[in-house]
Structure formats: C-alpha cells, structure tokens
Design an enzyme around this catalytic site. Structure first.
Site, short mmCIF file in Angstrom:
data_model
loop_
_atom_site.label_atom_id
_atom_site.label_comp_id
_atom_site.label_asym_id
_atom_site.label_seq_id
_atom_site.Cartn_x
_atom_site.Cartn_y
_atom_site.Cartn_z
N LYS A 172 -0.59 9.84 4.24
CA LYS A 172 -0.60 9.07 5.49
C LYS A 172 0.38 9.65 6.50
O LYS A 172 0.15 9.58 7.70
CB LYS A 172 -0.31 7.59 5.22
CG LYS A 172 -1.49 6.89 4.59
CD LYS A 172 -1.41 5.38 4.73
CE LYS A 172 -2.62 4.71 4.13
NZ LYS A 172 -2.42 3.28 3.87
N LYS B 170 -11.70 11.32 -1.15
CA LYS B 170 -12.23 9.99 -1.48
C LYS B 170 -12.84 9.34 -0.23
O LYS B 170 -12.42 9.62 0.90
CB LYS B 170 -11.14 9.10 -2.09
CG LYS B 170 -10.10 8.66 -1.10
CD LYS B 170 -9.31 7.46 -1.58
CE LYS B 170 -8.41 7.05 -0.43
NZ LYS B 170 -7.69 5.87 -0.47
N LYS C 240 -11.85 4.11 4.38
CA LYS C 240 -12.16 3.26 5.53
C LYS C 240 -11.73 3.88 6.85
O LYS C 240 -12.31 3.64 7.88
CB LYS C 240 -11.38 1.95 5.40
CG LYS C 240 -11.99 0.95 4.48
CD LYS C 240 -11.20 -0.35 4.56
CE LYS C 240 -10.60 -0.67 3.24
NZ LYS C 240 -9.54 -1.57 3.14
#
Ligand code: TYM
Length: 325
Positions: free
Chosen positions: A110, A192, A195
């Site tokens: 992140k 992966k 969202k």
C-alpha cells in the site's frame, strides 16, 4: 467457537471477497458465535471521499446480507460505532514492536500504491485489526490468504499481552480455505483480485450479466490452447478453472476432462454462464434490500448495541490488568 472477521467498505464486493471470506462467514454463522464488522476506521487509511462513506457502508451491509449473512444468526455492525476498537488498538500499540509492522506485506504494497499518502494509520493498520478480534476474544478469523500475516500478528500481540499483564486472550487462529483463499485478477492473473484495482480485473457480486460476460471473455489467458490447471505455467486459465470449480462443486480435474479439446473461448462462455447464474439470486436480494433503508439501518444499530456490550466487558478487564482502573 467465537468467530470474528471484517471487511472494508471501500468498494463493491467481488467474488474474491466472497469465495475467500464471505462464503465461509455464511457457513460459520450456522454453528458458531459470529461477529462480522464493516471496518470503516481501516478504510480511512487510503484516500476516500467522506461524502460517500456512509453510502459505501450501507452498500457493504446490503452486499453481505444479499450474499447470505443473516442478522438473526450473527452480529453485523460498523467498527466506528463501538469506540472500544480504537481504544484497544491504542493500548495494543504500546506492546507492538514497530519492526513487526514495517515488515508487513500489505503495508509495503500500500505504501507503494499510495505514495502520496503513507500515513501512520497505514502502518498501524494491523494493530487495529488485532484490537478488533481481541475485543471480542475471537478464537478464529475466517479470511483470505492476504490477511494471514495480520492474523499472525494478532497471535503475537495476544501472547505478549498475556505475558505482560496476565492471561487475558486466546491466540486467534486464521481460517483460510484450501481453495479460493486467493482469487486472482482477471487482467493480471499474477496479482490478487483487488477492490481498489481496475474494475475490469474484478467480477463484482452485483455486476450485470453483460458486464460479467464481457469481463470473463476479455480475461487474460495464457499461451497454448488447452484447458489445463497449472498455476505456474497457466495462471490465467487456472484462476478461471478455480472460479468455475468453486461455483459448481466440480473439481478442476473433472473440468479439464469436460473441456478437453475445447478452446478458451468455449470455456469462457460456459464460465460466464455459471457465474451469471450463481450471482443471479444475489442481485435480486440486493435490489430488494436496497429499498429497505430502515431495515438496514436497524441491523447496524442492533449489531452495534450487541457488540458494544461484549466490548465493554473486555475493556474493563484490559484496563484493570493494565493498571488504568
Ligand atoms: P478486505 O476488505 O480487503 O477483504 C475482505 C476479505 O476478503 C478477502 N479477500 C480475498 N480472498 C480471496 N481472494 C481475493 N482476491 C481476495 N481479496 C480479498 C480478504 O482476505 C478478507 O478476508 N484488513 C481486512 C479487514 C479487517 C479484518 C479485521 C479482517 C479489519 N479488521 C479483523 C479480519 C479480522 C481487509 O482489508 O479485508
């Protein structure tokens, strides 16, 4: 068993969230004491719009009940409605070595993805998660593979707390499925499904039949033309086979046989139909619950009240042990 898990209200739920986590939540609610939390405090660590956060929370509750959670069988609530989450998070900060946080894969990912916004909350994120579970003395945490490291930290913090202040918490274990714990992106099957990525890479639970078909037909596949399950050599087709298998109950070997001699296009067409049919009842329920605003708000209100009672009891014990009262 006492079960706790959470989901961020950041975007619509996708089939990765469903197959890795929520499907387990639905099964577990039948025989266990389950608490499921919409973690709005966690969602503040990445860029977001305060104007539509409430709407996203509502959408997430609706998605969870459309996917099968039953508020009569489990507690569903919003994290920030129970202030003890932030409180226990802070207390656990004081026993968490900073090195443990700096090595977290999600923090590293992140911080790369949101370079402009590497806030302290992003680093501290797993401590708040540990607080979430320990507040209810959770014993098991059904999650996808990407959260395994975070659950490991919960265990470390529970152990440290017990050593320092006396036995208080059990070490929660993660419940990670053998299959479905890591559904990959349709665009880049080495990553992966996420969202916060390109919507083309995700099948959302409430996508229309057209959108689902379009995304699956455009999904990245591998060189060659055989429908074979091989995660290293054929990550694209293997991911699609996995989704097919999880939604139909057929094994990947059975599917390989069924599609022997067929091409990628034919397989994808069949998969699109499977996904569309599987998600059809979800879509219907979503439309139904979207029109029942009062009911949805009531679920959250009652959920928070039930969660609050448990949280208060734990906090009293924790504060006593830490010398705060
Ligand atoms: P979140 O909101 O990113 O994801 C919710 C759940 O979905 C799983 N998941 C996946 N499973 C399989 N394949 C995928 N591609 C995939 N993508 C997501 C996640 O593993 C997760 O189980 N930090 C958590 C929320 C949280 C939490 C907690 C979880 C906060 N406090 C306490 C458990 C216990 C998160 O961001 O999940």
């Amino acid at each position: 068993m006492k079960i706790f898990s959470g989901i961020q209200p950041t975007n619509q739920l996708h089939i990765g969230n469903y197959l890795g986590a929520v499907k387990q939540w639905v099964q577990l609610q039948e025989n266990h004491e389950c608490i499921y939390c919409i973690v709005d405090l966690h969602a503040l660590t990445i860029p977001y719009d305060p104007k539509n956060l409430q709407e996203k929370i509502k959408e997430t509750v609706i998605a969870l009940i459309a996917a099968g959670l039953d508020p009569e069988k489990c507690i569903i609530f919003t994290q920030s409605h129970v202030k003890e989450h932030a409180e226990l998070g802070w207390l656990l900060n004081t026993i968490c070595p900073i090195g443990e946080l700096e090595r977290m894969t999600q923090y590293k990912d992140k911080s790369k993805k949101f370079k402009e916004n590497i806030n302290a909350g992003l680093l501290d994120y797993p401590v708040l998660m540990a607080g979430d579970v320990l507040l209810y003395k959770g014993q098991a945490v059904p999650v996808g593979k990407d959260q395994e490291q975070h659950v490991e930290l919960m265990r470390t913090l529970a152990r440290k707390f017990n050593q320092k202040f006396g036995k208080t918490f059990e070490e929660p274990k993660s419940l990670i499925l053998q299959e479905g714990a890591k559904i990959m992106s349709l665009v880049d099957p080495k990553k992966k499904m996420s969202k916060s990525d390109d919507p083309k890479s995700c099948i959302f639970l409430f996508d229309t039949a057209e959108a689902i078909t379009k995304k699956i037909m455009a999904a990245t596949t591998d060189s060659g033309k055989d429908i074979k399950f091989n995660l290293t050599k054929k990550p694209g087709i293997s991911n699609l086979l996995m989704i097919y298998s999880l939604l139909t109950g057929k094994t990947t070997q059975e599917l390989e046989k069924e599609f022997a001699g067929k091409n990628y296009g034919e397989f994808k067409k069949s998969l699109a139909q499977v996904v569309v049919n599987y998600l059809e009842p979800f879509r219907k329920k979503q439309t139904e619950f979207a029109a029942r605003d009062v009911y949805v708000q009531e679920i959250l209100k009652q959920g928070a009240a039930r969660a609050q009672k448990i949280a208060e009891t734990t906090m009293r014990e924790v504060k006593q042990k830490m010398g705060l009262i």
